[in-house]
Design an enzyme around this catalytic site. Structure first.
Site, PDB file in Angstrom:
ATOM      1  N   LYS A 126     -10.824  -4.339  -4.003  1.00 49.72           N
ATOM      2  CA  LYS A 126     -11.927  -3.411  -4.188  1.00 49.72           C
ATOM      3  C   LYS A 126     -11.479  -1.964  -4.188  1.00 49.72           C
ATOM      4  O   LYS A 126     -12.181  -1.105  -4.678  1.00 49.72           O
ATOM      5  CB  LYS A 126     -13.039  -3.675  -3.185  1.00 49.72           C
ATOM      6  CG  LYS A 126     -12.731  -3.424  -1.725  1.00 49.72           C
ATOM      7  CD  LYS A 126     -14.064  -3.465  -0.984  1.00 49.72           C
ATOM      8  CE  LYS A 126     -14.016  -4.305   0.264  1.00 49.72           C
ATOM      9  NZ  LYS A 126     -13.047  -3.843   1.245  1.00 49.72           N
ATOM     10  N   LYS A 171      -4.159  -9.745  -6.672  1.00 48.00           N
ATOM     11  CA  LYS A 171      -5.427  -9.940  -5.950  1.00 48.00           C
ATOM     12  C   LYS A 171      -6.530  -9.038  -6.517  1.00 48.00           C
ATOM     13  O   LYS A 171      -6.269  -7.889  -6.856  1.00 48.00           O
ATOM     14  CB  LYS A 171      -5.154  -9.595  -4.477  1.00 48.00           C
ATOM     15  CG  LYS A 171      -6.349  -9.621  -3.574  1.00 48.00           C
ATOM     16  CD  LYS A 171      -6.022  -9.095  -2.173  1.00 48.00           C
ATOM     17  CE  LYS A 171      -6.687  -7.745  -1.972  1.00 48.00           C
ATOM     18  NZ  LYS A 171      -6.975  -7.415  -0.581  1.00 48.00           N
ATOM     19  N   LYS A 204       0.835  -1.213   0.000  1.00 48.68           N
ATOM     20  CA  LYS A 204       0.000   0.000   0.000  1.00 48.68           C
ATOM     21  C   LYS A 204       0.859   1.249   0.000  1.00 48.68           C
ATOM     22  O   LYS A 204       0.484   2.253  -0.608  1.00 48.68           O
ATOM     23  CB  LYS A 204      -0.987  -0.002   1.175  1.00 48.68           C
ATOM     24  CG  LYS A 204      -2.048  -1.084   1.014  1.00 48.68           C
ATOM     25  CD  LYS A 204      -3.430  -0.702   1.474  1.00 48.68           C
ATOM     26  CE  LYS A 204      -4.403  -1.772   0.967  1.00 48.68           C
ATOM     27  NZ  LYS A 204      -5.739  -1.713   1.435  1.00 48.68           N
TER      28      LYS A 204
HETATM   29  P1  ATP Z   1      -8.697  -3.528  -0.268  1.00 51.60           P
HETATM   30  O1  ATP Z   1      -8.719  -4.236  -1.573  1.00 51.60           O
HETATM   31  O2  ATP Z   1      -9.257  -2.178  -0.275  1.00 51.60           O
HETATM   32  O3  ATP Z   1      -7.407  -3.660   0.476  1.00 51.60           O
HETATM   33  P2  ATP Z   1      -9.957  -5.748   0.848  1.00 51.60           P
HETATM   34  O4  ATP Z   1     -11.202  -6.139   0.129  1.00 51.60           O
HETATM   35  O5  ATP Z   1      -8.742  -6.557   0.703  1.00 51.60           O
HETATM   36  O6  ATP Z   1      -9.742  -4.236   0.578  1.00 51.60           O
HETATM   37  P3  ATP Z   1     -11.354  -5.972   3.331  1.00 51.60           P
HETATM   38  O7  ATP Z   1     -12.596  -5.331   2.945  1.00 51.60           O
HETATM   39  O8  ATP Z   1     -11.024  -5.661   4.723  1.00 51.60           O
HETATM   40  O9  ATP Z   1     -10.142  -5.610   2.405  1.00 51.60           O
HETATM   41  O10 ATP Z   1     -11.440  -7.511   3.132  1.00 51.60           O
HETATM   42  C1  ATP Z   1     -12.487  -8.225   3.688  1.00 51.60           C
HETATM   43  C2  ATP Z   1     -12.193  -9.667   3.570  1.00 51.60           C
HETATM   44  O11 ATP Z   1     -12.170 -10.070   2.202  1.00 51.60           O
HETATM   45  C3  ATP Z   1     -10.838 -10.057   4.166  1.00 51.60           C
HETATM   46  O12 ATP Z   1     -11.013 -11.231   4.906  1.00 51.60           O
HETATM   47  C4  ATP Z   1      -9.979 -10.302   2.966  1.00 51.60           C
HETATM   48  O13 ATP Z   1      -8.967 -11.240   3.216  1.00 51.60           O
HETATM   49  C5  ATP Z   1     -10.995 -10.827   1.961  1.00 51.60           C
HETATM   50  N1  ATP Z   1     -10.565 -10.579   0.587  1.00 51.60           N
HETATM   51  C6  ATP Z   1     -10.354  -9.383   0.017  1.00 51.60           C
HETATM   52  N2  ATP Z   1      -9.987  -9.517  -1.257  1.00 51.60           N
HETATM   53  C7  ATP Z   1      -9.953 -10.849  -1.509  1.00 51.60           C
HETATM   54  C8  ATP Z   1      -9.648 -11.640  -2.651  1.00 51.60           C
HETATM   55  N3  ATP Z   1      -9.301 -11.078  -3.808  1.00 51.60           N
HETATM   56  N4  ATP Z   1      -9.737 -12.971  -2.560  1.00 51.60           N
HETATM   57  C9  ATP Z   1     -10.116 -13.554  -1.393  1.00 51.60           C
HETATM   58  N5  ATP Z   1     -10.413 -12.868  -0.268  1.00 51.60           N
HETATM   59  C10 ATP Z   1     -10.340 -11.542  -0.319  1.00 51.60           C
END
Ligand code: ATP
Ligand code: LTN
Length: 333
Positions: A199, A196, A114
């Protein structure tokens, strides 16, 4: 609460919820809901580490909460709340900051990623983010934390902090374990399958499937996903696009990769993508219908938020006052 063990997890309102969030986290939360006491929250304080339009953050916080409710993670059987409404999170995070080393935080790959991507805003919150996350978990004495693969390292540091504190002051925190599903734990971008599906970091709308997309959009994004050109449906490091689609297919169908490879042997990519699109749409259709319904019920969402804050605060302050006492802060009297 019953004698069952406690699971807890949070999701950031950093962007609209994605298929990665659904398969990596939400679907497992739903699976575990019957056997555990469940606590779920919106990690809105965590999201302050990255700049975002305030109104968007508020909309997303409500929407992601509505998604929890739509998936059956309701306020009757679970505690559902917003992190910033329980001040104990920020309070315990401060204490844990003082029991965490710079060297440990420096090793966090999420911080490295990040800060590389937001070079103009490498703030202290981004660096100490894992201490706030540890506070989220330790306040509720959670046994199990269902998350995607990207959070494994944050769970490890949480365990280290908890053990360190327990060693100094005697048993205070339950040392939690990560629960990472076998499939769907790392959904990759559809256009950039080496990274990954994120979002908050997907500039190209076709890279990410949002739960807010309509089913046609979802199917089209899957059909446009990047693949290689050898037309063989098989997982492998040299085929990241197809491997990602296979993983998605297995996470929604419950099949193993081998079973899926067999099912699509001799079938071209067009037909395979069509089948993945159909499986994903069938999975998401009922969730999306329920989500639309819940989202319209503003009064219900507000009441869940209020109720959740009260229930969560009761548990959180019990732990916080234990911690304050152990570290030698004066009681209020
Ligand atoms: P950002 O992408 O903004 O960092 P994020 O979606 O990774 O956000 P969170 O909203 O806190 O962050 O994630 C919520 C949950 O979704 C966490 O348990 C994270 O590990 C899971 N997650 C996020 N992206 C993925 C992915 N691409 N595949 C599987 N699990 C995911
Ligand atoms: N850091 C997580 C979100 C998060 C979380 C938590 C997950 C914040 N606090 C506590 C599990 C438990 C993320 O970025 N995915």
């Amino acid at each position: 609460m019953s004698e069952n063990k406690t699971i807890l997890s949070l999701m950031q309102p950093s962007g609209d919820a994605s298929l990665g969030n659904y398969l990596g986290a939400l679907k497992n939360w739903q699976k575990l809901a019957k056997e555990y006491n469940c606590i779920y929250a919106i990690a809105d304080l965590h999201t302050l580490t990255v700049r975002q339009e305030p109104a968007e953050k508020r909309r997303r916080s409500r929407e992601i909460l509505a998604l929890f409710l739509a998936m059956g993670l309701n306020e009757r059987d679970n505690i559902v709340f917003v992190q910033s409404h329980v001040a104990a999170h920020a309070e315990l995070a401060w204490v844990l900051n003082c029991y965490t080393y710079m060297g440990e935080l420096n090793r966090m790959t999420q911080f490295k990623d990040k800060s590389a991507r937001h070079a103009d805003n490498i703030n202290a919150g981004l660096f100490t983010y894992p201490c706030l996350m540890a506070a989220d978990i330790l306040l509720y004495q959670a046994d199990l934390v269902p998350v995607g693969e990207d959070q494994r390292q944050h769970l490890e540091i949480t365990r280290d902090i908890a053990e360190r504190f327990n060693n100094i002051y005697g048993n205070t925190f339950t040392v939690p374990e990560a629960y990472i599903g076998k499939t769907g734990a790392r959904v990759m971008g559809l256009q950039e399958p080496e990274r990954k599906m994120s979002k908050s970091e997907s500039a190209n709308a076709n890279n990410i499937i949002l739960l807010n997309d309509d089913l046609n959009q979802i199917a089209n994004k899957i059909k446009r996903a990047v693949t290689d050109s050898d037309n063989v449906v098989k997982a492998g490091p040299e085929k990241p696009g197809i491997t990602n689609l296979l993983n998605i297919y297995c996470a929604v169908s419950g099949k193993t990769i081998e079973e899926a490879e067999m099912e699509f042997a001799g079938v071209g990519y067009g037909a395979f993508k069509g089948a993945v699109a159909e499986a994903v749409c069938e999975e998401l259709r009922p969730v999306k219908d329920e989500y639309e319904r819940v989202l319209k019920d503003k009064g219900y969402i507000e009441s869940v938020i209020k109720d959740g804050a009260e229930k969560a605060s009761r548990i959180a302050y019990r732990t916080l006052s234990k911690v304050y006492k152990k570290v030698g802060l004066l009681p209020r009297g």
